[in-house]
Design an enzyme around this catalytic site. Structure first.
Site, PDB file in Angstrom:
ATOM      1  N   GLU A   1       0.585  -1.444   0.019  1.00 28.64           N
ATOM      2  CA  GLU A   1       0.159   0.076  -0.133  1.00 28.64           C
ATOM      3  C   GLU A   1       0.838   1.097   0.075  1.00 28.64           C
ATOM      4  O   GLU A   1       1.768   1.276   0.732  1.00 28.64           O
ATOM      5  CB  GLU A   1      -0.709  -0.055   1.363  1.00 28.64           C
ATOM      6  CG  GLU A   1      -2.079   0.989   1.277  1.00 28.64           C
ATOM      7  CD  GLU A   1      -2.919   0.942   0.244  1.00 28.64           C
ATOM      8  OE1 GLU A   1      -3.543  -0.202  -0.026  1.00 28.64           O
ATOM      9  OE2 GLU A   1      -2.854   1.768  -0.540  1.00 28.64           O
TER      10      GLU A   1
ATOM     11  N   LEU B   1      -0.342   4.384   0.176  1.00 30.46           N
ATOM     12  CA  LEU B   1      -1.383   5.553   0.579  1.00 30.46           C
ATOM     13  C   LEU B   1      -0.851   6.509   1.825  1.00 30.46           C
ATOM     14  O   LEU B   1      -0.149   6.013   2.526  1.00 30.46           O
ATOM     15  CB  LEU B   1      -2.852   5.487   0.807  1.00 30.46           C
ATOM     16  CG  LEU B   1      -3.298   4.403   1.654  1.00 30.46           C
ATOM     17  CD1 LEU B   1      -3.307   4.830   3.200  1.00 30.46           C
ATOM     18  CD2 LEU B   1      -4.591   3.632   1.482  1.00 30.46           C
ATOM     19  N   ARG B   2      -0.843   7.862   1.715  1.00 29.64           N
ATOM     20  CA  ARG B   2      -0.520   8.790   2.980  1.00 29.64           C
ATOM     21  C   ARG B   2      -1.873   8.867   3.739  1.00 29.64           C
ATOM     22  O   ARG B   2      -2.806   9.348   3.230  1.00 29.64           O
ATOM     23  CB  ARG B   2      -0.050  10.121   2.180  1.00 29.64           C
ATOM     24  CG  ARG B   2       1.279   9.932   1.675  1.00 29.64           C
ATOM     25  CD  ARG B   2       1.570  11.179   0.857  1.00 29.64           C
ATOM     26  NE  ARG B   2       0.396  11.433  -0.187  1.00 29.64           N
ATOM     27  CZ  ARG B   2       0.303  12.471  -0.893  1.00 29.64           C
ATOM     28  NH1 ARG B   2       1.180  13.394  -0.834  1.00 29.64           N
ATOM     29  NH2 ARG B   2      -0.771  12.692  -1.715  1.00 29.64           N
TER      30      ARG B   2
ATOM     31  N   GLY C   1      12.740  20.883   7.040  1.00 32.53           N
ATOM     32  CA  GLY C   1      11.953  21.442   8.221  1.00 32.53           C
ATOM     33  C   GLY C   1      12.602  20.492   9.586  1.00 32.53           C
ATOM     34  O   GLY C   1      13.832  20.333   9.529  1.00 32.53           O
TER      35      GLY C   1
ATOM     36  N   CYS D   1       5.144   5.523   9.573  1.00 26.43           N
ATOM     37  CA  CYS D   1       5.653   4.586   8.356  1.00 26.43           C
ATOM     38  C   CYS D   1       7.058   4.768   8.285  1.00 26.43           C
ATOM     39  O   CYS D   1       7.780   3.931   8.429  1.00 26.43           O
ATOM     40  CB  CYS D   1       4.804   5.058   7.098  1.00 26.43           C
ATOM     41  SG  CYS D   1       3.066   4.621   7.586  1.00 26.43           S
TER      42      CYS D   1
ATOM     43  N   LYS E   1       9.530   3.580  11.160  1.00 27.53           N
ATOM     44  CA  LYS E   1       9.615   2.253  11.381  1.00 27.53           C
ATOM     45  C   LYS E   1       9.908   1.566  10.324  1.00 27.53           C
ATOM     46  O   LYS E   1      10.728   0.405  10.378  1.00 27.53           O
ATOM     47  CB  LYS E   1       7.780   1.708  11.581  1.00 27.53           C
ATOM     48  CG  LYS E   1       7.710   0.301  11.419  1.00 27.53           C
ATOM     49  CD  LYS E   1       6.106   0.003  11.751  1.00 27.53           C
ATOM     50  CE  LYS E   1       5.265   0.197  10.477  1.00 27.53           C
ATOM     51  NZ  LYS E   1       5.484  -1.090   9.298  1.00 27.53           N
TER      52      LYS E   1
ATOM     53  N   LYS F   1       1.887  15.499  11.050  1.00 25.69           N
ATOM     54  CA  LYS F   1       1.705  16.106   9.744  1.00 25.69           C
ATOM     55  C   LYS F   1       0.161  16.638   9.880  1.00 25.69           C
ATOM     56  O   LYS F   1      -0.315  16.175  10.844  1.00 25.69           O
ATOM     57  CB  LYS F   1       2.202  15.462   8.729  1.00 25.69           C
ATOM     58  CG  LYS F   1       1.369  14.386   8.338  1.00 25.69           C
ATOM     59  CD  LYS F   1       1.768  13.670   6.902  1.00 25.69           C
ATOM     60  CE  LYS F   1       0.364  12.692   6.504  1.00 25.69           C
ATOM     61  NZ  LYS F   1       0.506  11.974   5.198  1.00 25.69           N
TER      62      LYS F   1
HETATM   63  C1  UGA Z   1       4.214   7.550   3.793  1.00 22.87           C
HETATM   64  C2  UGA Z   1       4.390   7.538   2.483  1.00 22.87           C
HETATM   65  O1  UGA Z   1       4.406   8.661   1.776  1.00 22.87           O
HETATM   66  C3  UGA Z   1       3.091   6.715   1.710  1.00 22.87           C
HETATM   67  O2  UGA Z   1       3.219   6.513   0.387  1.00 22.87           O
HETATM   68  C4  UGA Z   1       3.101   5.098   2.399  1.00 22.87           C
HETATM   69  O3  UGA Z   1       2.451   4.484   2.107  1.00 22.87           O
HETATM   70  C5  UGA Z   1       2.916   5.565   3.938  1.00 22.87           C
HETATM   71  O4  UGA Z   1       4.036   6.212   4.278  1.00 22.87           O
HETATM   72  C6  UGA Z   1       3.042   4.110   4.453  1.00 22.87           C
HETATM   73  O5  UGA Z   1       4.087   3.278   4.538  1.00 22.87           O
HETATM   74  O6  UGA Z   1       2.013   3.479   4.826  1.00 22.87           O
HETATM   75  P1  UGA Z   1       2.533   9.086   5.616  1.00 22.87           P
HETATM   76  O7  UGA Z   1       3.577   8.600   6.583  1.00 22.87           O
HETATM   77  O8  UGA Z   1       1.255   9.203   5.754  1.00 22.87           O
HETATM   78  O9  UGA Z   1       2.945   8.367   4.096  1.00 22.87           O
HETATM   79  O10 UGA Z   1       3.284  10.593   5.309  1.00 22.87           O
HETATM   80  P2  UGA Z   1       3.898  11.591   4.586  1.00 22.87           P
HETATM   81  O11 UGA Z   1       2.937  12.466   3.633  1.00 22.87           O
HETATM   82  O12 UGA Z   1       4.674  10.630   3.342  1.00 22.87           O
HETATM   83  O13 UGA Z   1       5.058  12.333   5.282  1.00 22.87           O
HETATM   84  C7  UGA Z   1       5.942  11.451   6.292  1.00 22.87           C
HETATM   85  C8  UGA Z   1       6.603  12.586   6.968  1.00 22.87           C
HETATM   86  O14 UGA Z   1       7.600  13.153   6.305  1.00 22.87           O
HETATM   87  C9  UGA Z   1       5.733  13.646   7.586  1.00 22.87           C
HETATM   88  O15 UGA Z   1       6.320  13.904   9.134  1.00 22.87           O
HETATM   89  C10 UGA Z   1       6.088  15.018   7.030  1.00 22.87           C
HETATM   90  O16 UGA Z   1       6.069  16.230   7.873  1.00 22.87           O
HETATM   91  C11 UGA Z   1       7.776  14.527   6.597  1.00 22.87           C
HETATM   92  N1  UGA Z   1       7.976  15.253   5.275  1.00 22.87           N
HETATM   93  C12 UGA Z   1       7.447  15.059   4.175  1.00 22.87           C
HETATM   94  C13 UGA Z   1       9.004  16.108   5.081  1.00 22.87           C
HETATM   95  O17 UGA Z   1       9.518  16.399   6.453  1.00 22.87           O
HETATM   96  N2  UGA Z   1       9.392  17.052   3.931  1.00 22.87           N
HETATM   97  C14 UGA Z   1       8.864  16.727   2.855  1.00 22.87           C
HETATM   98  O18 UGA Z   1       9.036  17.163   1.823  1.00 22.87           O
HETATM   99  C15 UGA Z   1       7.793  15.422   2.767  1.00 22.87           C
END
Ligand code: UGA
Length: 437
Positions: A154, A156-157, A256, A263, A266, A324
């Protein structure tokens, strides 16, 4: 489209969203969880997680009779032809993945395999798990030929899970049996996403590789931001310039306080461990993890340094607790580590979050230096400085003129680079962000 009878086992993030979206595209879906009280809540469309759009979709699909909830695993298995496993695979100390929920689900469902079942592993699992699961079913007496196991990770975010499901970049199907693979592809056909067929081990690895690479992009841009601070460059422009190269891409270059959530932390540790288990030292990944931890420490140190330089203020408004925006998920949220570091240094924290506040106060318990505020201006009033830890719209759209009036010192420290430095300077703030010094 062939309408399939699907059971989704595990109603966590992935299971609940997938089951609901399968129902939405016309399949018959039963979502299963052993937690009876959760099932009762779900039957009332009371969603235990905060995910924009999910509640309405659950409600309409229940009303249409395509989605139901049960705690009877074996009954759900008997009624279904395709079983999706979406149970949690938490990490254990040392990064090892805990497969006990998955194993227990497989062993329980075995008794209900009364005819051929196509079993799909959606949980994030180490390489070799699908093959291992075949062994669990055989040990439970399920005959060869009565099942196939397919890996379908999967991507998805949280916070945009529904959107991501309906606009996926790819559907990865790892299978040994071609018919099984094609049936899973057909099931997803209404989503109109590109499909990649692979062997199972590769599919299992694609998930970890993708998350590890995205985490690497974040740690890379954060280190670049630290360099920018020292040389007087602007990380936003550096990232923009890099991102215009299609080979690099503009996403995930937002500097940041680093990544958090359920995700990336881990999965990066699990992938490091998977490599270690086959005697491979994954050096880049080790650094990605280390840089991410350091980024939080650096930020907390910076807040204390700025407070001291501004005259020794002792109270800060910490804006945003979830890892986030658009989620109430606090797992490995940078804000929590930063609050911990601040209170350890004797700084008072006035915490605000538009969604995760209750969860956070339950999670953190009572602390004499921490107060929780449902109103952002109330959090700011009485503070010396404001710190942004999650780029919620509710934070970005505050009236910063009012914030400037309420703070005892016009100190604004933005860990998400979500405000315009010039606009903040105009309001009289000392505005500090990451890599834009
Ligand atoms: C992430 C992946 O993006 C999904 O594709 C994946 O399916 C999911 O993990 C999973 O394994 O289930 P998610 O953890 O929901 O999704 O969140 P993201 O939007 O990817 O952000 C992850 C972290 O990275 C957040 O703390 C966000 O603030 C940080 N981030 C993201 C940054 O610091 N900089 C960025 O440019 C992007």
């Amino acid at each position: 489209m062939r309408r399939e009878n699907i059971a989704v086992i595990g109603t966590g993030y992935v299971g609940l969203v997938s089951g609901t979206c399968f129902a939405e595209i016309g399949h018959q879906a039963i979502a299963v969880d052993r937690d009876q009280s959760k099932i009762e809540r779900l039957r009332q469309a009371d969603i235990p997680i905060y995910e924009p759009g999910l509640e309405a979709l659950v409600r309409s699909n229940m009303e249409a009779g395509r989605l139901s909830f049960t705690s009877e695993l074996q009954e759900a298995v008997r009624r279904s032809d395709i079983l999706f496993l979406a149970v949690g695979t938490p990490s254990m100390p040392g990064g090892e993945v805990d497969l006990s929920y998955l194993e227990s689900a497989f062993r329980q469902l075995a008794a209900a395999v009364d005819r051929y079942k196509l079993i799909v592993i959606k949980s994030t699992v180490p390489v070799g798990t699908a093959a291992m699961a075949e062994g669990w079913l055989r040990e439970e007496g399920v005959e060869e030929g009565r099942f196939d196991i397919v890996s379908n990770p999967e991507f998805l975010r949280e916070g945009s899970a529904i959107h991501d499901t309906f606009h996926s970049d790819r559907i990865v199907i790892g299978a040994e049996d071609q018919q099984a693979a094609e049936r899973i592809a057909a099931l997803h056909a209404p989503l109109q996403a590109p499909v990649l067929f692979t062997d199972r081990a590769s599919a299992e690895l694609i998930k970890y590789a993708s998350n590890a690479f995205l985490a690497a992009k974040i740690s890379f841009i954060n280190e670049m931001a630290n360099v920018c601070e020292k040389v007087g460059a602007d990380i936003a422009l550096v990232a923009q310039g890099m991102g215009m190269d299609k080979r690099i891409g503009s996403h995930f270059l937002q500097a940041g306080i680093g990544y958090g959530g359920s995700c990336f932390p881990k999965d990066t540790k699990a992938q490091l461990r998977i490599a270690e288990d086959v005697d491979y030292d994954f050096k880049i990944l080790r650094s990605v993890i280390e840089v991410n931890a350091l980024q939080r420490e650096r930020f907390a140190d910076r807040i204390i340094q700025e407070l001291t330089e501004a005259g020794g203020g002792k109270a800060v408004a910490v804006m945003g607790l979830a890892f986030k925006p658009n989620t109430d998920d606090l797992r490995d949220a940078p804000a929590l580590d930063i609050i911990e570091a601040l209170t350890t240094s004797g700084v008072q924290v006035r915490a605000y979050d538009p969604v995760a506040l209750e969860k956070a106060s339950a999670h953190m318990g009572r602390h004499e230096l921490v107060t929780f505020h449902a109103d952002p201006y109330e959090a700011v009033a009485g503070a010396d400085a404001m710190v942004i830890t999650t780029e919620w719209e509710a934070v970005k759209s505050l009236d910063f003129g009012e914030v400037a009036r309420l703070l005892s010192q016009r100190l604004l420290i933005d860990g998400r680079n979500c405000l315009e430095p010039a606009a903040m300077a105009e309001l009289g703030f000392r505005y500090v962000s990451v890599g834009r010094a």
